[in-house]
Design a protein around this motif. Sequence first.
Motif, PDB file in Angstrom:
ATOM      1  N   LEU A  62      38.102  13.273 -43.872  1.00 29.27           N
ATOM      2  CA  LEU A  62      37.830  12.003 -43.591  1.00 29.27           C
ATOM      3  C   LEU A  62      37.659  11.337 -44.994  1.00 29.27           C
ATOM      4  CD1 LEU A  62      35.156  12.641 -40.902  1.00 29.27           C
ATOM      5  CD2 LEU A  62      37.640  11.872 -40.283  1.00 29.27           C
ATOM      6  N   PRO A  63      37.978  10.028 -45.106  1.00 28.16           N
ATOM      7  CA  PRO A  63      37.382   9.305 -46.257  1.00 28.16           C
ATOM      8  C   PRO A  63      36.333   9.083 -46.752  1.00 28.16           C
ATOM      9  CG  PRO A  63      38.771   7.749 -44.448  1.00 28.16           C
ATOM     10  CD  PRO A  63      38.318   9.130 -43.787  1.00 28.16           C
ATOM     11  N   GLU A  64      36.205   9.060 -48.106  1.00 24.80           N
ATOM     12  CA  GLU A  64      34.554   9.234 -48.751  1.00 24.80           C
ATOM     13  C   GLU A  64      34.058   7.666 -48.120  1.00 24.80           C
ATOM     14  OE1 GLU A  64      32.478   9.130 -52.942  1.00 24.80           O
ATOM     15  OE2 GLU A  64      34.468   8.966 -52.776  1.00 24.80           O
ATOM     16  N   ILE A  65      32.759   7.901 -47.652  1.00 21.64           N
ATOM     17  CA  ILE A  65      31.840   6.821 -47.626  1.00 21.64           C
ATOM     18  C   ILE A  65      30.692   6.865 -48.602  1.00 21.64           C
ATOM     19  CG2 ILE A  65      32.716   6.286 -45.076  1.00 21.64           C
ATOM     20  CD1 ILE A  65      30.276   7.689 -44.174  1.00 21.64           C
ATOM     21  N   ARG A  66      30.235   5.751 -48.832  1.00 19.25           N
ATOM     22  CA  ARG A  66      29.012   5.536 -49.614  1.00 19.25           C
ATOM     23  C   ARG A  66      28.012   4.529 -48.853  1.00 19.25           C
ATOM     24  NH1 ARG A  66      33.251   5.458 -52.679  1.00 19.25           N
ATOM     25  NH2 ARG A  66      33.185   3.212 -53.242  1.00 19.25           N
ATOM     26  N   PRO A  67      27.335   5.024 -48.088  1.00 24.47           N
ATOM     27  CA  PRO A  67      26.672   3.971 -47.304  1.00 24.47           C
ATOM     28  C   PRO A  67      25.320   3.498 -47.863  1.00 24.47           C
ATOM     29  CG  PRO A  67      26.062   6.047 -46.358  1.00 24.47           C
ATOM     30  CD  PRO A  67      27.184   6.249 -47.613  1.00 24.47           C
ATOM     31  N   LEU A  68      25.015   2.311 -47.579  1.00 23.74           N
ATOM     32  CA  LEU A  68      23.656   1.802 -47.647  1.00 23.74           C
ATOM     33  C   LEU A  68      22.892   1.530 -46.230  1.00 23.74           C
ATOM     34  CD1 LEU A  68      21.276   0.305 -49.128  1.00 23.74           C
ATOM     35  CD2 LEU A  68      22.467  -1.604 -49.120  1.00 23.74           C
ATOM     36  N   LEU A  69      21.846   2.215 -46.069  1.00 26.31           N
ATOM     37  CA  LEU A  69      21.454   2.205 -44.558  1.00 26.31           C
ATOM     38  C   LEU A  69      20.430   1.236 -44.475  1.00 26.31           C
ATOM     39  CD1 LEU A  69      23.077   4.829 -44.395  1.00 26.31           C
ATOM     40  CD2 LEU A  69      21.554   5.538 -42.567  1.00 26.31           C
ATOM     41  N   ILE A  70      20.337   0.198 -43.622  1.00 25.05           N
ATOM     42  CA  ILE A  70      19.194  -0.512 -43.109  1.00 25.05           C
ATOM     43  C   ILE A  70      18.762  -0.405 -41.648  1.00 25.05           C
ATOM     44  CG2 ILE A  70      18.539  -2.971 -43.240  1.00 25.05           C
ATOM     45  CD1 ILE A  70      19.334  -1.953 -45.894  1.00 25.05           C
ATOM     46  N   GLY A  71      17.403  -0.192 -41.563  1.00 23.86           N
ATOM     47  CA  GLY A  71      16.945  -0.167 -40.429  1.00 23.86           C
ATOM     48  C   GLY A  71      15.979  -1.461 -40.039  1.00 23.86           C
ATOM     49  N   VAL A  72      16.149  -1.836 -38.989  1.00 22.50           N
ATOM     50  CA  VAL A  72      15.391  -2.909 -38.351  1.00 22.50           C
ATOM     51  C   VAL A  72      14.133  -2.423 -37.875  1.00 22.50           C
ATOM     52  CG1 VAL A  72      15.346  -5.055 -36.944  1.00 22.50           C
ATOM     53  CG2 VAL A  72      17.450  -4.366 -37.849  1.00 22.50           C
ATOM     54  N   ASP A  73      13.066  -2.466 -38.652  1.00 23.84           N
ATOM     55  CA  ASP A  73      11.729  -2.175 -37.945  1.00 23.84           C
ATOM     56  C   ASP A  73      11.106  -3.236 -37.273  1.00 23.84           C
ATOM     57  OD1 ASP A  73       9.444  -0.801 -37.812  1.00 23.84           O
ATOM     58  OD2 ASP A  73       8.671  -1.360 -39.877  1.00 23.84           O
ATOM     59  N   ILE A  74      10.676  -2.800 -35.916  1.00 23.32           N
ATOM     60  CA  ILE A  74      10.241  -3.910 -34.913  1.00 23.32           C
ATOM     61  C   ILE A  74       8.857  -3.112 -34.482  1.00 23.32           C
ATOM     62  CG2 ILE A  74      11.714  -3.137 -33.177  1.00 23.32           C
ATOM     63  CD1 ILE A  74      11.570  -5.955 -32.027  1.00 23.32           C
ATOM     64  N   ASP A  75       7.898  -4.107 -34.347  1.00 24.16           N
ATOM     65  CA  ASP A  75       6.478  -3.540 -33.593  1.00 24.16           C
ATOM     66  C   ASP A  75       6.697  -3.368 -32.217  1.00 24.16           C
ATOM     67  OD1 ASP A  75       3.586  -3.496 -33.753  1.00 24.16           O
ATOM     68  OD2 ASP A  75       3.972  -4.670 -31.996  1.00 24.16           O
ATOM     69  N   ARG A  76       6.136  -2.126 -32.078  1.00 23.06           N
ATOM     70  CA  ARG A  76       6.345  -1.490 -30.711  1.00 23.06           C
ATOM     71  C   ARG A  76       5.882  -2.552 -29.498  1.00 23.06           C
ATOM     72  NH1 ARG A  76       3.200   4.041 -29.042  1.00 23.06           N
ATOM     73  NH2 ARG A  76       1.416   2.694 -29.159  1.00 23.06           N
ATOM     74  N   GLU A  77       4.870  -3.050 -29.799  1.00 22.19           N
ATOM     75  CA  GLU A  77       4.508  -3.996 -28.702  1.00 22.19           C
ATOM     76  C   GLU A  77       5.384  -5.133 -28.338  1.00 22.19           C
ATOM     77  OE1 GLU A  77       2.275  -3.380 -26.229  1.00 22.19           O
ATOM     78  OE2 GLU A  77       2.201  -1.528 -27.201  1.00 22.19           O
ATOM     79  N   LEU A  78       5.972  -5.620 -29.684  1.00 23.16           N
ATOM     80  CA  LEU A  78       6.843  -6.541 -29.613  1.00 23.16           C
ATOM     81  C   LEU A  78       8.252  -6.221 -29.135  1.00 23.16           C
ATOM     82  CD1 LEU A  78       7.966  -9.595 -30.274  1.00 23.16           C
ATOM     83  CD2 LEU A  78       8.459  -8.732 -32.899  1.00 23.16           C
TER      84      LEU A  78
END
Length: 301
Positions: free
Chosen positions: A179-195
Amino acid sequence: MYNLIVILGPTASGKTALAAHLARALDGEIISADSRQVYRRMDLGTGKDYADYVVEGQRIPAHLIDIREPGYKYNVYEFQNDFFQVFDDLQKRGKWAILCGGTGLYIEAVLQQYKMIHVPANPALREALKDKPLSELEEILSTFRILHNSTDTDTHKRAVRAIEIETYYQSHPEIEVQLPEIRPLLIGVDIDRELRREKITRRLQQRLEEGLVAEVEALLAEGLSAEDLIYYGLEYKFVTQYVTGRLSYDEMVAQLNTAIHQFAKRQMTWFRGMERRGIAINWVDVSQPVNERVEKILGLL
């Protein structure tokens, strides 16, 4: 230098809107990592928020949405192939690729470059598993060394197929995939559990008002069987049970609402597991204005 941005997060976290604003800032395009948004005419139940792809009056190109007919059993093997075809095209056109979605296995199949081939049906194994309860199938899956997509095994058929795939891989260790080489930047969306819980419940009510039941009825009317729709889980599972008289409306709403909350929790468990497996995720707070989150991401590139 990065060549891929990944925006991940649980359902109702606003990841699509963030990805679209980021794509607008970078002149990029979105590749969906959602196991159900691949299906045409399955819009409300899969959460295709088309309006989220419009930023400053411009529609952001998005790939791997509406690419299969309902009733088809799309899988992670096909997703990996489809992703790398789009990724290669974007690379050649000098566009940023932004992988966005909540299907953990699909994302990790790209990041970890899982060796994947088409796995044929195993009738003997299916026969042996057909009478086992879902809880026992999930227990079997937990014994495999290769990770399976626990977020997408909420129906018996999907769990059996997951076991079938893992069994095949264990008996074919010689599989090699380039497979092609990937160089990833991962961003996670942090959301409060109650929200998150509040948004899930509100969004479900909105989709019911917009015609989720009618969407399921239309799919059944065009010839899909109830079992075909139940296979897709969550909205399609519970609304189909309501339409076919197995649940009352109130039972359907209550059980579906609970199931979506549980699904979001499983998604977060998967993402935390990715971190434990050494995949770095940069979390951004959903309560921040979207332009501030975009600026933060741009600063990481």
